[in-house]
Design a protein around this motif. Sequence first.
Motif, short mmCIF file in Angstrom:
data_model
loop_
_atom_site.label_atom_id
_atom_site.label_comp_id
_atom_site.label_asym_id
_atom_site.label_seq_id
_atom_site.Cartn_x
_atom_site.Cartn_y
_atom_site.Cartn_z
N PRO A 75 107.33 -27.71 61.80
CA PRO A 75 108.33 -28.92 62.38
C PRO A 75 109.51 -28.47 62.39
O PRO A 75 109.95 -27.27 61.90
CB PRO A 75 108.24 -29.71 61.38
CG PRO A 75 107.22 -29.84 60.57
CD PRO A 75 106.65 -27.83 60.77
N TRP A 76 110.23 -27.99 64.11
CA TRP A 76 111.43 -27.58 63.92
C TRP A 76 112.38 -28.51 63.47
O TRP A 76 113.18 -27.90 63.37
CB TRP A 76 111.52 -27.24 65.80
CG TRP A 76 111.26 -28.75 66.23
CD1 TRP A 76 109.93 -29.68 67.23
CD2 TRP A 76 112.50 -30.36 66.61
NE1 TRP A 76 110.38 -31.20 67.59
CE2 TRP A 76 112.04 -30.55 67.55
CE3 TRP A 76 113.88 -30.19 65.73
CZ2 TRP A 76 112.65 -31.95 67.38
CZ3 TRP A 76 115.01 -31.10 66.05
CH2 TRP A 76 113.54 -32.19 66.70
N ASN A 77 112.01 -29.49 62.45
CA ASN A 77 113.63 -30.20 62.30
C ASN A 77 113.35 -29.89 60.48
O ASN A 77 113.99 -30.44 59.84
CB ASN A 77 112.94 -31.49 61.88
CG ASN A 77 112.59 -32.11 61.71
OD1 ASN A 77 111.26 -31.42 61.07
ND2 ASN A 77 112.10 -33.55 61.91
N ARG A 78 112.41 -28.61 60.54
CA ARG A 78 112.66 -28.39 59.40
C ARG A 78 112.70 -26.72 59.42
O ARG A 78 112.22 -25.77 60.50
CB ARG A 78 111.30 -29.05 57.96
CG ARG A 78 111.86 -30.14 58.05
CD ARG A 78 110.61 -30.35 56.71
NE ARG A 78 109.28 -30.06 56.91
CZ ARG A 78 108.40 -31.28 57.08
NH1 ARG A 78 108.24 -32.13 57.48
NH2 ARG A 78 107.21 -30.86 57.06
N VAL A 79 112.88 -25.79 57.96
CA VAL A 79 113.16 -24.01 58.05
C VAL A 79 111.07 -24.19 57.88
O VAL A 79 110.86 -24.59 57.39
CB VAL A 79 113.66 -23.16 57.03
CG1 VAL A 79 113.55 -22.32 56.59
CG2 VAL A 79 114.98 -24.53 56.78
N SER A 80 111.12 -23.31 59.31
CA SER A 80 110.07 -22.63 59.23
C SER A 80 109.10 -21.68 57.84
O SER A 80 109.96 -20.95 57.19
CB SER A 80 109.25 -21.91 60.49
OG SER A 80 110.26 -20.76 60.56
N VAL A 81 107.96 -22.18 57.61
CA VAL A 81 107.35 -21.17 56.85
C VAL A 81 106.25 -20.49 56.97
O VAL A 81 105.87 -19.43 56.03
CB VAL A 81 106.65 -22.23 55.77
CG1 VAL A 81 107.73 -23.28 54.78
CG2 VAL A 81 105.37 -23.20 56.17
N HIS A 82 105.64 -20.30 58.12
CA HIS A 82 105.12 -19.61 58.80
C HIS A 82 105.49 -18.50 59.71
O HIS A 82 106.43 -18.70 59.93
CB HIS A 82 103.62 -20.56 59.72
CG HIS A 82 102.51 -20.95 58.60
ND1 HIS A 82 103.21 -22.72 58.19
CD2 HIS A 82 101.44 -20.86 57.75
CE1 HIS A 82 101.93 -22.91 57.70
NE2 HIS A 82 101.09 -21.90 57.77
N VAL A 83 104.69 -17.82 59.78
CA VAL A 83 105.27 -15.96 60.75
C VAL A 83 105.73 -17.53 61.93
O VAL A 83 104.92 -17.30 62.79
CB VAL A 83 104.55 -15.15 60.66
CG1 VAL A 83 105.06 -13.93 61.21
CG2 VAL A 83 104.22 -14.30 59.21
N PRO A 84 106.95 -17.04 62.66
CA PRO A 84 107.71 -16.37 62.30
C PRO A 84 108.73 -17.27 61.44
O PRO A 84 108.99 -18.29 61.66
CB PRO A 84 109.18 -15.91 63.10
CG PRO A 84 108.70 -16.99 64.24
CD PRO A 84 106.87 -16.88 64.08
#
Length: 234
Positions: A75-84
Amino acid sequence: MTDLNALTAANAKRWANAKLTRSFTPVARHLAAPTAKARYQAVSGETGVPWAVIAVIHQRECSQDWTGSLAQGDPWNRVSVHVPAGRGPFRSWEEAAIDALVNCAPYAARNKDWSIGRTLAKLEQYNGLGYAARGRPSPYIWSGTDQYRSGKYVRDGVYDSNVVDSQPGCAGLLMAMMALDPTITFTGATITPAITAAPSSTEKPAAPSIANPAKGSIGAFIANIFTAIFRRKS
């Protein structure tokens, strides 16, 4: 280390020889729809990446989900957890897409060669070069064509030669989109590849029976006699 020039040449050759083994048109219609195209073109204008390339990445990463980031589908409205990992949050899908293409490997916005071979090599870099290192066609690119049969990284660093990628590959998606929208062009690319013909659906002749005897058989001889008798009576 993978030789990108060799990978470019290999993918250009695969493109020239490829035949589709499934229909990509329904998905391609969604990717090339006017509203979607306008959003992809907006990102293209900011990055220089062809809009059709952005579209197929969007499909592969998150099945064209507008709530998912182009970078990895998070989800772009949260900090990403998968690479990158650690990207975002962003204010819009477009902002996240620009970040993915400009600031994240393989830095697609830096690419200036959009010939079909280099385009496919860049898309393959986007997913990772593990398949190229094994000398195998990447399903990220070739799934749904006769250039790919099986083999998939089921998770980071784990390759299973028996798994078949069911997602549509980037090459087939581009072919289908080019057939729908003639403004999509790549140097050296044609859209001669076609869906492999399915087995004929023509009905098989009915098996011989009393009502339908085989030609030249005793049954056919007797049937002809009865036909002649009934014609005389009528």
